[in-house]
Every structure is written in structure tokens, then in C-alpha cells.
Design an enzyme around this catalytic site. Structure first.
Site, PDB file in Angstrom:
ATOM      1  N   GLY A 220      62.823 -17.888  32.460  1.00  0.00           N
ATOM      2  CA  GLY A 220      63.804 -17.616  33.515  1.00  0.00           C
ATOM      3  C   GLY A 220      63.488 -16.444  34.414  1.00  0.00           C
ATOM      4  N   PRO A 262      58.135 -18.330  29.755  1.00  0.00           N
ATOM      5  CG  PRO A 262      56.752 -16.697  30.686  1.00  0.00           C
ATOM      6  CD  PRO A 262      57.204 -17.258  29.374  1.00  0.00           C
ATOM      7  N   GLY A 263      58.135 -20.194  32.830  1.00  0.00           N
ATOM      8  CA  GLY A 263      57.455 -21.227  33.616  1.00  0.00           C
ATOM      9  C   GLY A 263      57.219 -20.711  35.026  1.00  0.00           C
ATOM     10  NE  ARG A 300      62.015 -25.331  42.368  1.00  0.00           N
ATOM     11  CZ  ARG A 300      62.542 -24.308  42.990  1.00  0.00           C
ATOM     12  NH1 ARG A 300      62.134 -23.984  44.200  1.00  0.00           N
ATOM     13  NH2 ARG A 300      63.473 -23.587  42.425  1.00  0.00           N
ATOM     14  CE1 TYR A 304      67.423 -28.290  40.413  1.00  0.00           C
ATOM     15  CE2 TYR A 304      65.211 -27.930  41.258  1.00  0.00           C
ATOM     16  CZ  TYR A 304      66.048 -28.385  40.264  1.00  0.00           C
ATOM     17  OH  TYR A 304      65.515 -28.915  39.133  1.00  0.00           O
ATOM     18  CB  CYS A 330      62.741 -45.003  53.777  1.00  0.00           C
ATOM     19  SG  CYS A 330      61.300 -45.686  54.566  1.00  0.00           S
ATOM     20  CD  GLU A 331      66.470 -41.304  49.655  1.00  0.00           C
ATOM     21  OE1 GLU A 331      67.323 -40.389  49.630  1.00  0.00           O
ATOM     22  OE2 GLU A 331      66.125 -41.951  48.652  1.00  0.00           O
ATOM     23  CE1 TYR A 359      60.416 -26.399  35.411  1.00  0.00           C
ATOM     24  CE2 TYR A 359      60.351 -24.319  36.604  1.00  0.00           C
ATOM     25  CZ  TYR A 359      60.481 -25.015  35.426  1.00  0.00           C
ATOM     26  OH  TYR A 359      60.658 -24.333  34.255  1.00  0.00           O
TER      27      TYR A 359
HETATM   28  N1  LLP Z   1      62.566 -22.450  28.130  1.00  0.00           N
HETATM   29  C1  LLP Z   1      63.460 -23.446  28.188  1.00  0.00           C
HETATM   30  C2  LLP Z   1      64.137 -23.892  26.977  1.00  0.00           C
HETATM   31  C3  LLP Z   1      63.735 -24.040  29.426  1.00  0.00           C
HETATM   32  O1  LLP Z   1      64.637 -25.014  29.495  1.00  0.00           O
HETATM   33  C4  LLP Z   1      63.064 -23.602  30.582  1.00  0.00           C
HETATM   34  C5  LLP Z   1      63.327 -24.215  31.870  1.00  0.00           C
HETATM   35  C6  LLP Z   1      62.134 -22.553  30.474  1.00  0.00           C
HETATM   36  C7  LLP Z   1      61.917 -21.996  29.220  1.00  0.00           C
HETATM   37  C8  LLP Z   1      61.365 -22.009  31.643  1.00  0.00           C
HETATM   38  O2  LLP Z   1      62.183 -21.515  32.643  1.00  0.00           O
HETATM   39  P1  LLP Z   1      61.511 -20.779  33.896  1.00  0.00           P
HETATM   40  O3  LLP Z   1      60.803 -19.559  33.362  1.00  0.00           O
HETATM   41  O4  LLP Z   1      60.557 -21.735  34.501  1.00  0.00           O
HETATM   42  O5  LLP Z   1      62.622 -20.434  34.806  1.00  0.00           O
HETATM   43  N2  LLP Z   1      63.386 -27.557  37.932  1.00  0.00           N
HETATM   44  C9  LLP Z   1      64.091 -26.314  38.111  1.00  0.00           C
HETATM   45  C10 LLP Z   1      63.933 -25.383  36.932  1.00  0.00           C
HETATM   46  C11 LLP Z   1      64.338 -26.052  35.642  1.00  0.00           C
HETATM   47  C12 LLP Z   1      64.069 -25.221  34.456  1.00  0.00           C
HETATM   48  C13 LLP Z   1      64.250 -26.003  33.210  1.00  0.00           C
HETATM   49  N3  LLP Z   1      64.062 -25.246  32.035  1.00  0.00           N
HETATM   50  C14 LLP Z   1      63.606 -25.651  39.406  1.00  0.00           C
HETATM   51  O6  LLP Z   1      62.724 -26.190  40.043  1.00  0.00           O
HETATM   52  O7  LLP Z   1      64.137 -24.615  39.798  1.00  0.00           O
END
Ligand code: LLP
Length: 404
Positions: A220, A262-263, A300, A304, A330-331, A359
């Protein structure tokens, strides 16, 4: 960040639309976390759902990262790439019995996020090692759809349910080796990280969970998407995290490992989607720049309302105008940006859609039967891995090959 000249060169060589990733920066982001969070038992499990490009995953594997996985498919992919099972954690939600069995067999630690599934594991898999996911009761994230704590979410076991959890654990002879929480994606307030940690640590007593090896505080961490947006002071945040956890371990009586997953922080800023404009249209009040990609390739903004900065690569000094940057789907909602000021966009200009590392490709699809773009990973100025784009004929064959 990969510079404009190289993006233009790569677009010329590989064609567009094209995802370009800065592999060095991804590895650097991983390494930096150990500097930001000065706790010796820190482990980082990259959330591979953000971007499962095999080239990037290989670089992270070599750097020593683990993976946060959310489906048996991701687990299988991670194992196939050679990530040791000890470096993988599986946090699915609403798991089927079959998914359970499939992952249990691999030996990857499972993170259970509901009492109903915990009952099943206590009944059918006596003595298993598990991690438990709790709802941290803190609401934060960059959109309502990405907040995972609090009353409105499907994730995690309520902190109030500890006694029920303990009963099930006792009945199943289960070994709770870790506790987990994830507050949301793109946390707007660093305080939320601390508050969620505290809430989880409050129930992590040796009386409740005597066999803990690790605590996992999810992902996050926020990254800036808009120019001028302030960057989180990761050093300050990391110091706060290390302090809280060190104090917790003293109380717990043992030094536990601390996981983060983290992602966005790892990959968001390391990716760019390069697209080519083919149509300029003046629709009374709006000027539309139509390009050769669309929301199935970067969803995204549409899903969102997320902001992605866009740069005119091939006409950077043009006179600024205001555009709707639209895709080829087509949207009507198929827009990367609405009423955005950019240097004059002409037919065949190349645009860079920034912060496209997290993402974007991974949430992609082939709606309207347009194959996903190619992807390249760059390290030290060179392409170190590439994934090509399917041709239209190959896409048709792939779909028909799945049918009888
Ligand atoms: N751990 C868990 C259990 C999660 O569900 C997630 C993200 C992460 C870690 C990593 O979160 P991050 O560090 O990436 O914020 N598609 C959305 C974000 C969805 C996140 C889902 N879970 C976007 O594009 O903003």
C-alpha cells in the site's frame, strides 16, 4: 526513469502500443526498502499481481525478493520461475476447497482471511502451518475500490473474533506462524500504516499466538502519480515502522520477522505505455486525440478515475492545447485523460503514459480482440527481456484452440 530518446527508439524498434519497464529501478526500489526500514528481520514479498512480467520477476528473484501471491495460478507461476516456496506467501480470498488443496500441496504458507475457511482448514487439515489475515480496522487507500480495511470490506477476520479464532486453532491443532493485515493500496496517510500495525500487534500476544515467526503488514505504500505530488518520506516512515516493531518484539519476547508486500511502490513508476496517435478530431467543445491503445490495456483511469501523466514524446515543444486522449475501443468511456493540456498532438505523434508499471498490463485483457501490447524490460540502457505481442491471427488461434 527511461529517457525520452530511448522510449522513441524502442517504439520504433518494437512498434506501439508498447510497455517499457525500467528493471534497474525496480531492483533499486526493492533494495531501498531495507535502507528505509532498518529492521534486521525485514522480508519483502513483492505483490506480483501488480505486474507479473517474467523479466521483472526474474530480476527480483535474483535480488532476493519473495512474492505475495493471490491465486493458485500466481503460486504456480512463481514456483515455475524458481522462487523457493519459503519465499512465497499465498493470500487469496474466498478460496475454493480445490484451491486450498492445490496450494497446500506446494508447501507455500497460506494466509487465511475468514472464519468460515479457517473452520474448514481446522477440520480437514489438522496440524497445518498457517498465517491469519485480520482486518486492521483502518480505512485508507487511493480510491474506495482499493481500501481493504474497515467495515465495508470483504477482507480479513475481525480483530474482535480472536477468541473464536483461538478455539478453532486449538481444535485443529493448527500452528499459527504469522499474522497479516493489508490496509489498502495507495495509502494517503503514513499514520494509517502505524495504526494498522498497532491494531494487529495488539492481538499478537504470546498468550493468543505463541508460535509466531512473522508479522506481515501488507503493501500500500503510496507513490506520486501527478507531477508535483509530494513523495512520502520513506525514511521517516521506515524509521517509525522499525521502532514500533522492535518495541513489539520486546513485549512478545522474541525477534520476529517483519514482512511487507508492496506492489505499486515497487513497479508503478518504473513502467511507461507508449502509444501512437492516429486521429485528431474537433468535436465542437472538445479536441480528441485518438490513439492505438485503449482501456483494456490500461484500465486505471476508466476504472478508478486514476490520473496518469501523459507526455508528448515526439512533439514536446508544440503549442499547448487541451485534449481528450482516447483509445480505440468501442466505448465512450475509453479515455486515458480528459481535458488534459499537452503540447500540440499531431497524427503519428507518440505519447508516453507514465506510471504504467503497476496494475496496467496485469489488469489487461483482449476486449474488442486487440492483443495486449509487447513489453520490454530495460537494464543499463539495454533491453534484457521482451514479451512480444500476439498477432491478430495468433489471438484468434489461441481462442479457438481453447474451444472444441
Ligand atoms: N497485499 C495484499 C494482500 C493486497 O491485496 C495488495 C493489493 C497488496 C499487498 C499490494 O498493494 P500495493 O502495494 O500495490 O498498493 N488495482 C488497484 C490496486 C489494487 C490492489 C490490490 N491489492 C490499482 O490499480 O490501484
Amino acid at each position: 526513469m527511461i529517457g525520452k530518446p530511448q522510449l522513441l527508439e524502442l517504439a520504433e524498434k518494437y512498434g506501439t502500443p508498447l510497455f517499457v519497464y525500467d528493471g534497474e529501478q525496480v531492483v533499486e526500489n526493492y533494495r531501498k526498502l531495507f535502507e528505509f526500514i532498518p529492521y534486521p528481520g525485514l522480508k519483502v514479498h513483492y505483490a506480483m499481481k501488480a505486474n507479473y512480467n517474467p523479466g521483472l520477476l526474474k530480476l527480483l528473484k535474483e535480488a532476493g525478493a519473495g512474492l505475495d501471491t493471490v491465486s493458485p495460478g500466481e503460486v504456480a507461476f512463481a514456483l515455475k520461475l524458481g522462487f523457493p516456496k519459503e519465499r512465497i506467501i499465498y493470500t487469496a480470498n474466498n478460496m475454493t476447497d480445490q484451491e486450498f488443496e492445490e496450494v497446500l500441496e506446494t508447501g507455500v504458507v497460506m494466509n487465511i482471511g475468514s472464519l468460515s475457511r479457517l473452520k474448514k482448514i481446522a477440520r480437514d487439515h489438522k496440524g497445518a502451518n498457517i498465517c491469519l489475515r485480520f482486518n486492521p480496522d483502518v480505512c485508507d487507500g487511493d480510491s474506495a475500490a482499493t481500501m481493504t480495511g474497515g467495515d465495508l470490506t470483504k477482507f480479513g477476520i475481525l480483530l474482535d473474533s480472536v477468541e473464536e479464532v483461538k478455539t478453532l486453532v486449538r481444535e485443529g491443532g493448527l500452528h499459527v506462524v504469522g499474522l497479516h493485515e493489508h490496509t489498502g493500496s495507495g495509502l494517503q496517510h503514513v499514520e494509517s500504516v502505524f495504526r494498522s500495525m498497532e491494531n494487529l500487534m495488539r492481538i499478537a500476544t504470546p498468550e493468543n499466538f505463541p508460535e509466531l515467526r512473522f508479522m506481515d503488514f501488507g503493501g500500500g505504500f503510496k507513490v506520486p502519480y501527478k507531477p508535483g505530488e509530494e513523495r512520502v518520506d520513506y525514511y521517516k516512515m521506515g524509521a517509525g515502522i522499525a521502532k514500533l516493531f522492535t518495541e513489539f518484539c520486546k513485549k512478545y519476547g522474541r525477534e520476529l520477522e517483519m514482512y511487507f508486500e508492496p506492489g505499486k511502490y515497487m513497479v508503478a513508476e518504473c513502467g511507461t505505455l507508449v502509444v501512437e496517435v492516429n486521429t485528431i478530431k474537433h468535436n465542437r467543445t472538445r479536441t480528441i486525440a485518438g490513439c492505438n491503445s485503449g482501456f483494456p490495456q490500461l484500465i486505471r483511469p476508466m476504472l478508478y478515475g486514476a490520473y496518469h501523466h501523459i507526455v508528448n514524446l515526439s512533439n514536446p515543444d508544440g503549442v499547448p492545447h487541451t485534449y481528450d486522449i482516447c483509445g480505440n475501443i468501442c466505448e465512450t468511456g475509453d479515455r486515458f485523460a480528459e481535458q488534459r493540456e499537452l503540447p500540440e498532438i499531431r497524427e503519428y505523434d507518440l505519447l508516453a503514459i507514465e506510471n504504467a508499471g503497476a496494475y496496467c498490463y496485469s489488469m489487461g485483457g483482449v476486449y474488442n480482440m486487440r492483443p495486449m501490447p509487447a513489453e520490454v524490460v530495460v537494464c543499463g540502457g539495454k533491453v534484457v527481456s521482451e514479451r512480444r505481442r500476439l498477432t491478430n491471427a495468433e489471438l484468434a488461434e489461441q481462442i479457438l484452440g481453447e474451444c472444441r
